[in-house]
Design an enzyme around this catalytic site. Structure first.
Site, mmCIF file in Angstrom:
data_model
loop_
_atom_site.group_PDB
_atom_site.id
_atom_site.type_symbol
_atom_site.label_atom_id
_atom_site.label_comp_id
_atom_site.label_asym_id
_atom_site.label_seq_id
_atom_site.Cartn_x
_atom_site.Cartn_y
_atom_site.Cartn_z
ATOM 1 N N ASP A 1 0.029 6.012 -3.860
ATOM 2 C CA ASP A 1 1.491 6.004 -3.811
ATOM 3 C C ASP A 1 1.987 7.034 -2.802
ATOM 4 O OD1 ASP A 1 1.135 8.454 -5.075
ATOM 5 O OD2 ASP A 1 1.610 7.666 -7.062
ATOM 6 N N HIS B 1 -1.049 0.735 -0.710
ATOM 7 C CA HIS B 1 -0.081 1.053 -1.759
ATOM 8 C C HIS B 1 -0.471 0.503 -3.123
ATOM 9 C CE1 HIS B 1 3.430 2.993 -2.993
ATOM 10 N NE2 HIS B 1 4.304 2.554 -2.106
#
Length: 430
Positions: free
Chosen positions: A406, A402
């Site tokens: 995304d 992450h």
């Protein structure tokens, strides 16, 4: 007589050093060209180093468990067309050991002086063997790094650690680190029933896998997304052509090359999933090298690599996948076959798992898990409206980093892989 220097060979991309496991020849032994002289190990695979010529081992410069840089001379061979069969005893290293031991004793003969004088060196290199001993003896990293090293450039050797343990009365106090808040949680004790429970030491590869997995979880904030895919067309097509495919091409047709093909197509559309993180920079890889998480006969895990997967047709992928799988089963993978992956897949369905939450194979930023293919009734839309039909369904799960991937990118890439699988042409030619 010609003198040949035997150097630590390069054993794959990004591999800069290797650990000497075992010398199969001694000083004075005769060797033939391509005869194995020693065994070495990297963090990925064990390898054998052959002799570059016929001759006699004149000198061995590095000992087992030493970590040697690629290109460094590890032995000297006297090459000769008429190789002498005379064998001499290995050069005694007793005097060197005694000297080294005396030097260490002068430093740590008194444990109180050790505690007062030794300072932890955070840059001290620790070999896999030294780390293994430290874990077994419950030594902290700082304590190990405080041991005076008698190896090259102050490298901490096994003998240094063993001598330290012999004189150790209590652990060295850890250097205070006020900037790091320590958890007040204490790990629960492990109960052990003597005569009933047993302790199994991790082998070298399992220890490295453990370190790699912990490093990945500490490095990348993992997020996992899931989708369900209808792979009925793929299952029916493979069942129809697999025998003809093998007869025509001499290769088994498994599901893996089909999965690799779909992943490669999805990466072409979403290249930012095919990256690595270097501090605050993102390295975007031009090659699409798909790693396949594969179980070895020992039960350990390795990741052979299908290089340039986007440039191969299904036959080329099948040949490559079969070769890597067979080599893994026979412990015959070469160093350049297990390094340089940019994206990894893990077929957890092979073991009957419905789905998985795989750990990212560093330094990649995503890994795809493929669940078991199961038949079940599904509601599908046809020209006659909604109907219930038996379909072959499979879960896909994508774990991604992450920091740079995304939810939009991860979800879009995962959906693209699913779309490629569901759109498989049932009339595809072989």
């Amino acid at each position: 007589m010609t003198t040949i220097e035997l150097k630590m060979p390069k054993m794959g991309e990004s591999i800069s050093e290797a650990t000497i496991l075992n010398w199969l020849k001694n000083v004075g032994d005769t060797v033939l060209e391509d005869e194995t002289i020693l065994e070495v190990a990297t963090d990925k695979v064990d390898s054998e180093v052959p002799s570059p010529c016929d001759g006699v081992i004149a000198e061995i410069r590095c000992q087992p468990n030493e970590v040697i840089e690629v290109g460094k001379v590890i032995a000297v061979i006297h090459a000769d067309k008429e190789v002498s069969t005379k064998r001499t005893e290995p050069k005694s290293v007793q005097s060197e050991i005694v000297t080294s031991s005396n030097e260490v004793k002068e430093t740590i003969y008194n444990q109180e002086r050790v505690v007062k004088k030794l300072v932890s060196n955070p840059d001290a290199f620790l070999s896999p063997l030294v780390i293994s001993i430290a874990q077994k003896e419950n030594l902290t990293i700082e304590e190990v790094q405080s041991i005076p090293g008698t190896g090259t450039d102050g490298r901490i050797r096994k003998s240094d650690v063993m001598l330290y343990l012999k004189n150790r009365k209590y652990p060295l106090p850890s250097r205070p680190q006020p900037q790091v808040s320590k958890s007040s949680y204490n790990a629960p004790p492990i109960s052990f029933v003597e005569g009933k429970d047993r302790i199994v030491e991790m082998d070298r590869m399992r220890g490295m896998i453990a370190d790699h997995m912990v490093y990945s979880k500490h490095t990348s904030p993992h997020v996992t997304s899931y989708i369900e895919v209808d792979v009925t067309n793929i299952v029916n097509w493979r069942n129809k052509v697999k025998y003809e495919f093998q007869e025509l091409h001499g290769e088994k047709l498994t599901f893996t090359p089909i999965f690799v093909e779909a992943v490669a197509k999805a990466i072409k559309e979403y290249p930012m999933i095919n990256v690595s993180v270097d501090d605050k920079k993102i390295v975007v890889h031009s090659d699409i090298n798909v790693g396949m998480a594969t179980a070895l006969p020992s039960g350990n895990l390795i990741v052979p690599v299908v290089r340039n997967a986007d440039e191969k047709n299904l036959l080329g992928l099948a040949k490559n996948v079969n070769h890597l799988a067979n080599s893994a089963r026979n412990n015959a993978l070469k160093p350049d076959e297990i390094g340089g992956s940019t994206f990894t897949i893990s077929n957890v369905g092979t073991f009957g798992s419905l789905m998985g939450t795989p750990i990212i194979n560093q330094p990649e930023v995503a890994i795809l898990a493929l669940g078991i293919i199961k038949k079940r009734p599904e509601v599908i839309t046809t020209d006659n409206g909604d109907e219930i039909a038996v379909r072959s369904m499979m879960y896909l799960s994508l774990s991604f980093d992450h920091r740079v991937v995304d939810g939009f990118l991860g979800g879009s890439f995962l959906r693209k892989v699913g779309d490629e699988l569901e759109a498989f042409d049932i009339n595809r030619k072989i």
